[in-house]
Design a protein around this motif. Structure first.
Motif, PDB file in Angstrom:
ATOM      1  N   LEU A  86      -9.565  59.643   0.861  1.00 49.50           N
ATOM      2  CA  LEU A  86     -10.796  60.623   0.947  1.00 49.50           C
ATOM      3  C   LEU A  86     -10.405  61.844   0.035  1.00 49.50           C
ATOM      4  CD1 LEU A  86     -11.788  59.998   4.615  1.00 49.50           C
ATOM      5  CD2 LEU A  86     -12.602  58.813   2.551  1.00 49.50           C
ATOM      6  N   VAL A  87      -9.478  62.561   0.645  1.00 45.78           N
ATOM      7  CA  VAL A  87      -9.191  63.871   0.185  1.00 45.78           C
ATOM      8  C   VAL A  87      -7.768  64.212  -0.036  1.00 45.78           C
ATOM      9  CG1 VAL A  87      -9.292  66.113   0.776  1.00 45.78           C
ATOM     10  CG2 VAL A  87     -11.245  64.568   0.921  1.00 45.78           C
ATOM     11  N   SER A  88      -7.076  64.796  -1.086  1.00 48.90           N
ATOM     12  CA  SER A  88      -5.953  65.207  -1.225  1.00 48.90           C
ATOM     13  C   SER A  88      -5.971  66.586  -1.446  1.00 48.90           C
ATOM     14  CB  SER A  88      -5.219  64.226  -2.234  1.00 48.90           C
ATOM     15  OG  SER A  88      -3.745  64.760  -2.290  1.00 48.90           O
ATOM     16  N   THR A  89      -4.947  67.226  -0.817  1.00 51.18           N
ATOM     17  CA  THR A  89      -4.821  68.635  -1.136  1.00 51.18           C
ATOM     18  C   THR A  89      -3.114  69.140  -1.180  1.00 51.18           C
ATOM     19  OG1 THR A  89      -4.713  69.491   1.174  1.00 51.18           O
ATOM     20  CG2 THR A  89      -6.838  69.135   0.330  1.00 51.18           C
ATOM     21  N   SER A  90      -2.898  70.179  -1.716  1.00 53.60           N
ATOM     22  CA  SER A  90      -1.635  70.871  -1.420  1.00 53.60           C
ATOM     23  C   SER A  90      -1.692  72.317  -1.468  1.00 53.60           C
ATOM     24  CB  SER A  90      -0.774  70.399  -2.782  1.00 53.60           C
ATOM     25  OG  SER A  90      -0.948  71.170  -3.818  1.00 53.60           O
ATOM     26  N   HIS A  91      -0.705  72.881  -0.687  1.00 54.35           N
ATOM     27  CA  HIS A  91      -0.510  74.158  -0.607  1.00 54.35           C
ATOM     28  C   HIS A  91      -0.690  75.195  -1.882  1.00 54.35           C
ATOM     29  CE1 HIS A  91      -0.022  78.013   1.300  1.00 54.35           C
ATOM     30  NE2 HIS A  91       1.183  78.180   1.088  1.00 54.35           N
ATOM     31  N   ILE A  92      -0.069  74.347  -3.009  1.00 51.90           N
ATOM     32  CA  ILE A  92       0.210  74.976  -4.484  1.00 51.90           C
ATOM     33  C   ILE A  92      -1.155  74.911  -5.200  1.00 51.90           C
ATOM     34  CG2 ILE A  92       1.207  74.961  -6.419  1.00 51.90           C
ATOM     35  CD1 ILE A  92       3.675  74.515  -5.015  1.00 51.90           C
ATOM     36  N   ASP A  93      -1.570  73.575  -5.126  1.00 49.91           N
ATOM     37  CA  ASP A  93      -2.619  73.180  -6.193  1.00 49.91           C
ATOM     38  C   ASP A  93      -4.066  73.104  -5.374  1.00 49.91           C
ATOM     39  OD1 ASP A  93      -0.445  70.744  -7.712  1.00 49.91           O
ATOM     40  OD2 ASP A  93      -0.695  72.965  -8.108  1.00 49.91           O
ATOM     41  N   GLY A  94      -4.235  73.442  -4.323  1.00 46.11           N
ATOM     42  CA  GLY A  94      -5.478  73.225  -3.719  1.00 46.11           C
ATOM     43  C   GLY A  94      -6.171  71.852  -3.481  1.00 46.11           C
ATOM     44  N   VAL A  95      -7.209  71.627  -3.795  1.00 44.73           N
ATOM     45  CA  VAL A  95      -7.825  70.436  -3.574  1.00 44.73           C
ATOM     46  C   VAL A  95      -7.734  69.733  -4.909  1.00 44.73           C
ATOM     47  CG1 VAL A  95     -10.092  69.167  -3.344  1.00 44.73           C
ATOM     48  CG2 VAL A  95      -9.715  71.308  -2.055  1.00 44.73           C
ATOM     49  N   GLN A  96      -7.002  68.513  -4.422  1.00 47.05           N
ATOM     50  CA  GLN A  96      -6.694  67.671  -5.840  1.00 47.05           C
ATOM     51  C   GLN A  96      -7.715  66.335  -6.038  1.00 47.05           C
ATOM     52  OE1 GLN A  96      -2.883  67.548  -4.228  1.00 47.05           O
ATOM     53  NE2 GLN A  96      -1.949  67.539  -6.087  1.00 47.05           N
ATOM     54  N   PHE A  97      -8.219  66.140  -5.022  1.00 52.25           N
ATOM     55  CA  PHE A  97      -9.122  64.647  -5.033  1.00 52.25           C
ATOM     56  C   PHE A  97      -9.863  64.644  -3.988  1.00 52.25           C
ATOM     57  CE2 PHE A  97      -9.640  60.416  -5.946  1.00 52.25           C
ATOM     58  CZ  PHE A  97      -9.982  59.754  -4.777  1.00 52.25           C
ATOM     59  N   ILE A  98     -11.219  64.350  -4.346  1.00 55.62           N
ATOM     60  CA  ILE A  98     -12.178  64.060  -3.090  1.00 55.62           C
ATOM     61  C   ILE A  98     -12.792  62.722  -3.801  1.00 55.62           C
ATOM     62  CG2 ILE A  98     -14.340  64.887  -1.990  1.00 55.62           C
ATOM     63  CD1 ILE A  98     -13.413  67.625  -2.284  1.00 55.62           C
ATOM     64  N   ALA A  99     -12.996  61.609  -2.654  1.00 57.34           N
ATOM     65  CA  ALA A  99     -13.667  60.398  -3.192  1.00 57.34           C
ATOM     66  C   ALA A  99     -15.146  60.777  -3.146  1.00 57.34           C
ATOM     67  CB  ALA A  99     -13.254  59.447  -2.052  1.00 57.34           C
ATOM     68  N   ASP A 100     -15.785  60.023  -4.161  1.00 55.51           N
ATOM     69  CA  ASP A 100     -16.997  60.113  -4.507  1.00 55.51           C
ATOM     70  C   ASP A 100     -17.752  59.827  -3.233  1.00 55.51           C
ATOM     71  OD1 ASP A 100     -17.047  58.609  -7.835  1.00 55.51           O
ATOM     72  OD2 ASP A 100     -16.637  60.507  -7.086  1.00 55.51           O
ATOM     73  N   SER A 101     -17.302  59.043  -2.218  1.00 57.41           N
ATOM     74  CA  SER A 101     -17.978  58.666  -1.011  1.00 57.41           C
ATOM     75  C   SER A 101     -18.387  59.489  -0.033  1.00 57.41           C
ATOM     76  CB  SER A 101     -17.229  57.288  -0.342  1.00 57.41           C
ATOM     77  OG  SER A 101     -16.057  58.010   0.062  1.00 57.41           O
ATOM     78  N   VAL A 102     -17.588  60.902  -0.406  1.00 60.18           N
ATOM     79  CA  VAL A 102     -17.428  61.864   0.799  1.00 60.18           C
ATOM     80  C   VAL A 102     -17.677  63.231  -0.024  1.00 60.18           C
ATOM     81  CG1 VAL A 102     -16.105  60.707   2.374  1.00 60.18           C
ATOM     82  CG2 VAL A 102     -14.944  62.175   0.851  1.00 60.18           C
ATOM     83  N   LYS A 103     -17.820  63.129  -1.361  1.00 62.76           N
ATOM     84  CA  LYS A 103     -18.031  64.406  -2.102  1.00 62.76           C
ATOM     85  C   LYS A 103     -19.248  65.177  -1.634  1.00 62.76           C
ATOM     86  CE  LYS A 103     -16.152  64.134  -5.895  1.00 62.76           C
ATOM     87  NZ  LYS A 103     -15.902  63.625  -7.421  1.00 62.76           N
ATOM     88  N   GLY A 104     -19.166  66.530  -1.469  1.00 58.85           N
ATOM     89  CA  GLY A 104     -20.369  67.109  -0.987  1.00 58.85           C
ATOM     90  C   GLY A 104     -20.487  67.224   0.523  1.00 58.85           C
ATOM     91  N   ARG A 105     -19.809  66.388   1.300  1.00 61.51           N
ATOM     92  CA  ARG A 105     -19.952  66.199   2.700  1.00 61.51           C
ATOM     93  C   ARG A 105     -18.689  66.596   3.487  1.00 61.51           C
ATOM     94  NH1 ARG A 105     -21.186  61.534   4.986  1.00 61.51           N
ATOM     95  NH2 ARG A 105     -20.035  60.247   3.657  1.00 61.51           N
ATOM     96  N   PHE A 106     -17.667  66.270   2.801  1.00 62.64           N
ATOM     97  CA  PHE A 106     -16.062  66.400   3.604  1.00 62.64           C
ATOM     98  C   PHE A 106     -15.672  67.653   2.769  1.00 62.64           C
ATOM     99  CE2 PHE A 106     -15.503  61.921   5.640  1.00 62.64           C
ATOM    100  CZ  PHE A 106     -16.724  61.852   5.961  1.00 62.64           C
ATOM    101  N   ILE A 107     -15.142  68.625   3.695  1.00 58.96           N
ATOM    102  CA  ILE A 107     -14.500  69.676   2.999  1.00 58.96           C
ATOM    103  C   ILE A 107     -13.215  69.995   3.766  1.00 58.96           C
ATOM    104  CG2 ILE A 107     -14.798  72.488   2.578  1.00 58.96           C
ATOM    105  CD1 ILE A 107     -17.890  71.847   3.262  1.00 58.96           C
ATOM    106  N   PRO A 108     -12.004  69.958   2.851  1.00 58.32           N
ATOM    107  CA  PRO A 108     -10.761  70.196   3.389  1.00 58.32           C
ATOM    108  C   PRO A 108     -10.605  71.640   3.496  1.00 58.32           C
ATOM    109  CG  PRO A 108     -10.704  69.644   1.107  1.00 58.32           C
ATOM    110  CD  PRO A 108     -11.925  69.426   1.448  1.00 58.32           C
ATOM    111  N   SER A 109      -9.473  72.057   4.537  1.00 57.56           N
ATOM    112  CA  SER A 109      -9.040  73.310   4.516  1.00 57.56           C
ATOM    113  C   SER A 109      -7.955  73.446   5.169  1.00 57.56           C
ATOM    114  CB  SER A 109      -9.981  74.308   5.289  1.00 57.56           C
ATOM    115  OG  SER A 109     -10.068  73.843   6.757  1.00 57.56           O
ATOM    116  N   ASP A 110      -7.113  74.473   5.004  1.00 58.34           N
ATOM    117  CA  ASP A 110      -5.919  74.243   5.601  1.00 58.34           C
ATOM    118  C   ASP A 110      -5.409  75.963   6.212  1.00 58.34           C
ATOM    119  OD1 ASP A 110      -5.194  74.849   2.412  1.00 58.34           O
ATOM    120  OD2 ASP A 110      -4.163  76.288   3.605  1.00 58.34           O
ATOM    121  N   ASP A 111      -4.499  75.678   7.309  1.00 58.62           N
ATOM    122  CA  ASP A 111      -3.912  76.963   7.877  1.00 58.62           C
ATOM    123  C   ASP A 111      -2.180  76.600   7.823  1.00 58.62           C
ATOM    124  OD1 ASP A 111      -4.045  78.788  10.728  1.00 58.62           O
ATOM    125  OD2 ASP A 111      -2.810  78.993   9.229  1.00 58.62           O
TER     126      ASP A 111
END
Length: 126
Positions: free
Chosen positions: A47-72
């Protein structure tokens, strides 16, 4: 090494949930973090891939606009805010960590993830 998902549960269609992924035992901020889901009998979906350095790298079309990643990363936690949930979003949701970029050929590949959580069940139903 441990990844633990939390925040799953039952929600009505159109509702929201926020999943959390807590990590311990490795340098979390050196890894790519992926969110996946799986319905029994079906292939695991990235669904989603993120990294601390690059931020959001991938969001699947099936969830784009609905699922939002974040981090601490200071708390070794990554979150997935899931909005406008629909019955087809019902699945077990997993977080996973990969040392190297798991987005290959425009697809988030589950086979290259190094560590996995046990998953948390999300049920969308009225």
């Amino acid at each position: 090494v441990q990844l633990v998902e939390s925040g799953g549960g039952l929600v009505q269609p159109g509702g929201s949930l926020r999943l959390a992924c807590s990590a311990s035992g490795f340098a979390y901020d050196d890894y790519h973090i992926g969110w996946f889901r799986q319905v029994a009998g079906k292939e695991r979906e990235g669904l989603v891939s993120t990294s601390h350095i690059d931020g959001v790298q991938f969001i699947a079309d099936s969830v784009k606009g609905r699922f939002i990643p974040s981090d601490d990363y200071g708390q070794n936690k990554v979150y997935l805010q899931m909005n406008l949930l629909q019955p087809e979003d019902t699945a077990v949701y997993y977080c996973a960590a990969a040392k190297y970029d798991p987005v290959i050929g425009g697809r988030l590949e589950s086979g290259v993830m190094d560590f996995w959580g046990k998953g948390t069940l999300v049920t969308v139903s009225s």
